[in-house]
Design a protein around this motif. Structure first.
Motif, PDB file in Angstrom:
ATOM      1  N   ILE A 103       0.842  -1.203   0.000  1.00  0.00           N
ATOM      2  CA  ILE A 103       0.000   0.000   0.000  1.00  0.00           C
ATOM      3  C   ILE A 103       0.877   1.253   0.000  1.00  0.00           C
ATOM      4  N   ALA A 104       1.906   1.261   0.848  1.00  0.00           N
ATOM      5  CA  ALA A 104       2.812   2.404   0.927  1.00  0.00           C
ATOM      6  C   ALA A 104       3.523   2.650  -0.399  1.00  0.00           C
ATOM      7  N   ALA A 105       4.023   1.578  -1.006  1.00  0.00           N
ATOM      8  CA  ALA A 105       4.764   1.707  -2.267  1.00  0.00           C
ATOM      9  C   ALA A 105       3.859   2.192  -3.393  1.00  0.00           C
ATOM     10  N   LEU A 106       2.655   1.639  -3.496  1.00  0.00           N
ATOM     11  CA  LEU A 106       1.714   2.043  -4.545  1.00  0.00           C
ATOM     12  C   LEU A 106       1.298   3.506  -4.363  1.00  0.00           C
ATOM     13  N   ALA A 107       1.008   3.879  -3.123  1.00  0.00           N
ATOM     14  CA  ALA A 107       0.609   5.265  -2.850  1.00  0.00           C
ATOM     15  C   ALA A 107       1.745   6.227  -3.173  1.00  0.00           C
ATOM     16  N   TYR A 108       2.974   5.811  -2.900  1.00  0.00           N
ATOM     17  CA  TYR A 108       4.124   6.670  -3.164  1.00  0.00           C
ATOM     18  C   TYR A 108       4.329   6.860  -4.673  1.00  0.00           C
ATOM     19  N   THR A 311      -4.029   0.573  -5.182  1.00  0.00           N
ATOM     20  CA  THR A 311      -4.036   0.963  -3.773  1.00  0.00           C
ATOM     21  C   THR A 311      -5.414   0.736  -3.160  1.00  0.00           C
ATOM     22  N   ASN A 312      -6.451   1.127  -3.898  1.00  0.00           N
ATOM     23  CA  ASN A 312      -7.817   0.929  -3.412  1.00  0.00           C
ATOM     24  C   ASN A 312      -8.123  -0.555  -3.219  1.00  0.00           C
ATOM     25  N   TRP A 355      -0.355   1.995   9.861  1.00  0.00           N
ATOM     26  CA  TRP A 355       0.946   1.365   9.645  1.00  0.00           C
ATOM     27  C   TRP A 355       1.494   1.703   8.260  1.00  0.00           C
ATOM     28  N   SER A 356       0.617   1.730   7.255  1.00  0.00           N
ATOM     29  CA  SER A 356       1.043   2.072   5.890  1.00  0.00           C
ATOM     30  C   SER A 356       1.593   3.491   5.831  1.00  0.00           C
ATOM     31  N   PHE A 365       9.652   1.526   2.895  1.00  0.00           N
ATOM     32  CA  PHE A 365       8.830   0.590   2.123  1.00  0.00           C
ATOM     33  C   PHE A 365       9.564   0.011   0.917  1.00  0.00           C
ATOM     34  N   ASP A 366      10.515   0.768   0.333  1.00  0.00           N
ATOM     35  CA  ASP A 366      11.280   0.232  -0.793  1.00  0.00           C
ATOM     36  C   ASP A 366      12.058  -1.004  -0.384  1.00  0.00           C
ATOM     37  N   GLN A 367      12.712  -0.934   0.792  1.00  0.00           N
ATOM     38  CA  GLN A 367      13.451  -2.087   1.290  1.00  0.00           C
ATOM     39  C   GLN A 367      12.507  -3.240   1.619  1.00  0.00           C
ATOM     40  N   LEU A 368      11.331  -2.909   2.144  1.00  0.00           N
ATOM     41  CA  LEU A 368      10.370  -3.946   2.498  1.00  0.00           C
ATOM     42  C   LEU A 368       9.808  -4.634   1.260  1.00  0.00           C
TER      43      LEU A 368
END
Length: 456
Positions: A103-108, A311-312, A355-356, A365-368
């Motif tokens: 979610i974090a990566a897509l939103a970014y 993301t949605n 958390w996101s 989030f890139d590393q994750l």
């Protein structure tokens, strides 16, 4: 009796499978894949092979989804086939790494594309670009979480509309690329003449192919999400397997078509060069060649569309996993709450969003996401093995859907998962063991919640 209501039909379920898979990977991954392989046909082969293996996984998982159409997907399968501890580690891994980092990566990526389109206007606010991008990503997560909180029907309609728009945009891009005079089919037969590719040993070629396939698998990640909302799908024993099949096939077609156009328009050396600049998106460079400056804007808008949609979809479906864990008293108890009016897992959505957003602002989030494919395939393999195990332990269990090509398709998928996990352990030990450590960090929480449950 479930508090969640079955509202999603086959068409919407299939579109949700597509929506959650097609994010940013297909627009960016061709550059690192080209740099690994130096051959257009090998790049296409990686996308096709990754798609077929993903399809094998989807067909296999569909049998489990049909047998146990409960909220939580694999979490429920593992509870019934293995044990609650293994199921909990899967859910914890999704909360710490797999789903929230996605979610974090897509939103970014959405925020980056949004900023690139409106950069001049946004720069007037005198806010540093990285901070503004993180703020936009945070706003997106918060907004989509609110949409999903307000009801499944609203989120489903948003996803369906965005997916249809995405189909239209991809279709226009593919047609323009097919007939563009600036492209040439000869580019597909042109292999890079750089010395690095000419002097490779067979071992280094295998390693390169494997690394390129990992990039393709990141593009296909998310195909299993539909199982998380099993309780909210109409006739789930029939519709979940069909949705997994139709949705995955549609994504394979989209991905192969897009990469075919990329490789027709630009020679392989161009993508190798693009890979040297991590801030350049390969698909936008292709669109620029086909349609000029307007192509840059149109492709950026397409990336906005797909990342918004993915993301949605990820927010919608993943929250049901954390709800299922809370219902079993193996997670924060608030996550088991269903809103009395909107019939959505409101606190599960909230915890997931918090958390996101934390991951967005931490920049981790890139590393994750580097650990994402490795961790995911441990569990994908466990699901496929569970199908074989359950066939042996409970052969008389009523199965509305049975995986085609049994036992060969599940075995092929299991072997691939085993190879991928083993090779990653040796070639990327830091990412692999970091991912395992994050999953293992949930062990004390499991025993805490288990002990708390036994006292009640």
């Amino acid at each position: 009796m479930s508090l969640l209501q079955p509202k999603i039909g086959l068409r919407s379920a299939s579109l949700l499978v597509v929506s959650v898979i097609v994010g940013s990977g297909v627009f960016k991954k061709i550059a690192p894949m080209a740099a690994e392989l130096g051959s257009p046909w090998l790049v296409l082969l990686c996308w096709i092979v990754a798609g077929l293996i993903t399809l094998a996984g989807a067909l296999t998982t569909a049998e489990m989804a049909s047998l146990f159409p409960d909220s939580g997907g694999e979490y429920q399968y593992y509870r019934k086939v293995y044990n609650p501890f293994f199921a909990f580690l899967y859910g914890w891994g999704n909360f710490t790494v797999m789903k929230t980092a996605s979610i974090a990566a897509l939103a970014y990526v959405f925020a980056e594309s949004f900023y690139s389109i409106f950069a001049l206007k946004l720069q007037t606010y005198s806010i540093e670009a990285p901070i503004l991008i993180k703020a936009i990503a945070t706003l997106l997560v918060a907004s989509l979480t609110y949409v999903n909180f307000k009801g499944l029907t609203i989120a489903e309609k948003l996803s369906n509309s965005l997916t249809f728009l995405m189909f239209l945009a991809v279709g226009i891009f593919v047609i323009c690329g097919l007939f563009s005079p600036k492209g040439s089919w000869q580019n597909l037969s042109h292999t890079s003449s750089l010395e690095i590719y000419q002097n490779r040993t067979s071992g280094s070629w295998i390693k390169a192919l494997f690394a390129a396939c990992l990039g393709a698998f990141w593009g296909y990640e998310g195909w299993n999400h539909i199982g998380f909302i099993g309780e909210e799908v109409k006739s789930p024993q029939k519709n979940l397997p069909l949705a997994l099949t139709f949705g995955t096939l549609a994504v394979i077609l989209i991905y192969v078509s897009l990469n075919l156009i990329y490789l027709r328009v630009l020679p392989i050396e161009a993508f190798i060069q693009i890979n040297k600049n991590p801030n350049t998106i390969a698909a936008i460079e292709v669109a620029k060649v086909i349609m000029g400056p307007i192509g840059t804007i149109l492709l950026a808008c397409l990336i906005l569309l797909t990342t918004l949609n993915a993301t949605n979809g990820t927010i919608l479906m993943s929250a049901r996993l954390f709800y299922a864990m809370g219902r079993d008293k193996l997670f924060f108890k608030q996550t088991a709450h269903i809103h009395p009016i909107y019939k959505t897992p409101s606190f599960a959505l909230l915890f997931q969003a918090l958390w996101s957003v934390l991951l967005i602002w931490s920049g981790s989030f890139d590393q994750l996401t580097d650990m994402l494919v490795f961790a995911s395939f441990i569990y994908y393999g466990a699901t496929a093995y569970g199908v074989i195990l359950l066939r042996q332990k409970e052969p008389t269990l009523k199965r509305v859907y049975k995986v085609v090509g049994y036992p060969y398709i599940p075995i092929v998928f299991i072997l691939f998962c085993l190879v991928l996990v083993t090779v990653t352990l040796f070639t990327q030990p830091v990412q692999a063991f970091s991912g395992l450590a994050l999953i293992a960090s949930g062990i004390p929480f499991y025993f805490y919640w288990k002990k708390k449950e036994s006292k009640n």
